[in-house]
Design a protein around this motif. Structure first.
Motif, PDB file in Angstrom:
ATOM      1  N   ARG A 154       0.833  -1.205   0.000  1.00 47.56           N
ATOM      2  CA  ARG A 154       0.000   0.000   0.000  1.00 47.56           C
ATOM      3  C   ARG A 154       0.868   1.255   0.000  1.00 47.56           C
ATOM      4  O   ARG A 154       1.931   1.295   0.603  1.00 47.56           O
ATOM      5  CB  ARG A 154      -0.936  -0.011   1.210  1.00 47.56           C
ATOM      6  CG  ARG A 154      -0.210  -0.067   2.530  1.00 47.56           C
ATOM      7  CD  ARG A 154      -1.162  -0.320   3.692  1.00 47.56           C
ATOM      8  NE  ARG A 154      -0.441  -0.421   4.946  1.00 47.56           N
ATOM      9  CZ  ARG A 154       0.045  -1.543   5.436  1.00 47.56           C
ATOM     10  NH1 ARG A 154      -0.112  -2.663   4.752  1.00 47.56           N
ATOM     11  NH2 ARG A 154       0.680  -1.566   6.582  1.00 47.56           N
ATOM     12  N   SER A 177      -5.369  -0.807  -6.327  1.00 47.41           N
ATOM     13  CA  SER A 177      -6.634  -0.091  -6.149  1.00 47.41           C
ATOM     14  C   SER A 177      -6.885   0.407  -4.729  1.00 47.41           C
ATOM     15  O   SER A 177      -7.979   0.860  -4.424  1.00 47.41           O
ATOM     16  CB  SER A 177      -7.798  -1.003  -6.551  1.00 47.41           C
ATOM     17  OG  SER A 177      -7.838  -2.129  -5.686  1.00 47.41           O
ATOM     18  N   GLY A 178      -5.909   0.307  -3.859  1.00 42.69           N
ATOM     19  CA  GLY A 178      -6.133   0.681  -2.460  1.00 42.69           C
ATOM     20  C   GLY A 178      -6.510  -0.497  -1.594  1.00 42.69           C
ATOM     21  O   GLY A 178      -6.416  -0.430  -0.373  1.00 42.69           O
ATOM     22  N   ASN A 232      -9.785   1.503   2.240  1.00 45.75           N
ATOM     23  CA  ASN A 232     -10.569   2.528   1.552  1.00 45.75           C
ATOM     24  C   ASN A 232     -10.745   3.714   2.500  1.00 45.75           C
ATOM     25  O   ASN A 232     -11.827   3.943   3.056  1.00 45.75           O
ATOM     26  CB  ASN A 232     -11.924   1.949   1.126  1.00 45.75           C
ATOM     27  CG  ASN A 232     -12.697   2.921   0.257  1.00 45.75           C
ATOM     28  OD1 ASN A 232     -12.138   3.901  -0.207  1.00 45.75           O
ATOM     29  ND2 ASN A 232     -13.966   2.647   0.060  1.00 45.75           N
ATOM     30  N   GLN A 257      -5.592   5.450  -3.425  1.00 43.35           N
ATOM     31  CA  GLN A 257      -6.485   4.431  -3.991  1.00 43.35           C
ATOM     32  C   GLN A 257      -6.020   4.037  -5.399  1.00 43.35           C
ATOM     33  O   GLN A 257      -6.668   4.309  -6.402  1.00 43.35           O
ATOM     34  CB  GLN A 257      -7.920   4.950  -4.019  1.00 43.35           C
ATOM     35  CG  GLN A 257      -8.471   5.308  -2.653  1.00 43.35           C
ATOM     36  CD  GLN A 257      -8.456   4.122  -1.695  1.00 43.35           C
ATOM     37  OE1 GLN A 257      -9.089   3.113  -1.957  1.00 43.35           O
ATOM     38  NE2 GLN A 257      -7.737   4.248  -0.586  1.00 43.35           N
TER      39      GLN A 257
END
Length: 203
Positions: A94, A125-126, A130, A136
């Motif tokens: 991340r 996409s993260g 979220n 993200q």
């Protein structure tokens, strides 16, 4: 009996020789190719990844370079600590909002041509994060060439993604052809439906 065994052995050697080496198939030892093909072959077989492990995906990335999976088979065993000596960034994990400027700076310090692989759901996409602290998708910070799903993806998956990236690099155009290709890709990206307008099972 021994003589027949020798005959079988010699025929087996003959078959093996027929299957060996590209040089045996070439007429007069001459091979014709394009400059783009030769450059692509050299680039895809000598990638030097930058060490950029951020979270648990980095453990799988390290495992892929170790003896069991051995990225050295594909000419990629040299993970560089300096971005100026690397041409592939594997974003493993991340990316926080604080780390995003550092990621971009390291990407800018890498010499051209360079490629980016987003490894894992968080980089792509993260993932499960979220929230406001996590970017993200790393494609908000750097252009991504290939996405690798999984949480975390296994070393076999990373190697498969790298082989697919090798195919992409091998087909890369040069010079004017490359500029034309980039313009076409940018047009396609601008015409694509934005993520905020996409509707799926969760919306």
């Amino acid at each position: 009996m021994p003589l027949s065994g020798v005959a079988v052995g010699l025929s087996g050697i003959k078959k093996l020789e027929d299957k060996m080496g590209l040089e045996e198939k070439l007429p007069s030892g001459v091979l014709l190719t394009t400059v783009e093909g030769l450059a692509g072959y050299a680039r895809k077989n000598s990638l030097w990844p930058a060490t950029f492990g951020l979270a648990c995906c980095a453990i799988e990335m390290m495992a892929s370079g170790a003896g069991r999976y051995d990225l050295a088979r594909f000419g990629m065993e040299v993970f560089r600590a300096s971005p100026r000596q690397a041409d592939l960034m594997i974003v493993a994990g991340r990316v926080s909002q604080k780390m995003a400027p550092v990621l971009r700076q390291i990407y800018d310090q890498m010499p051209e041509p360079k490629w980016v692989l987003a490894m894992g759901a968080c980089a792509s996409s993260g993932g499960m994060f979220n929230n406001y602290a996590i970017v993200q998708g790393v494609d908000h910070v750097v252009p991504v060439d290939i996405y690798l799903p999984g949480c975390p993806p296994r070393p076999e998956m990373l190697i498969d993604a790298l082989l697919k990236l090798h195919e992409q690099i091998g087909d890369t155009k040069l010079g004017v052809n490359r500029k034309r290709e980039v313009i076409e890709l940018e047009k396609e990206a601008l015409l694509a439906t934005p993520v905020t307008a996409q509707r799926g099972l969760l919306r």
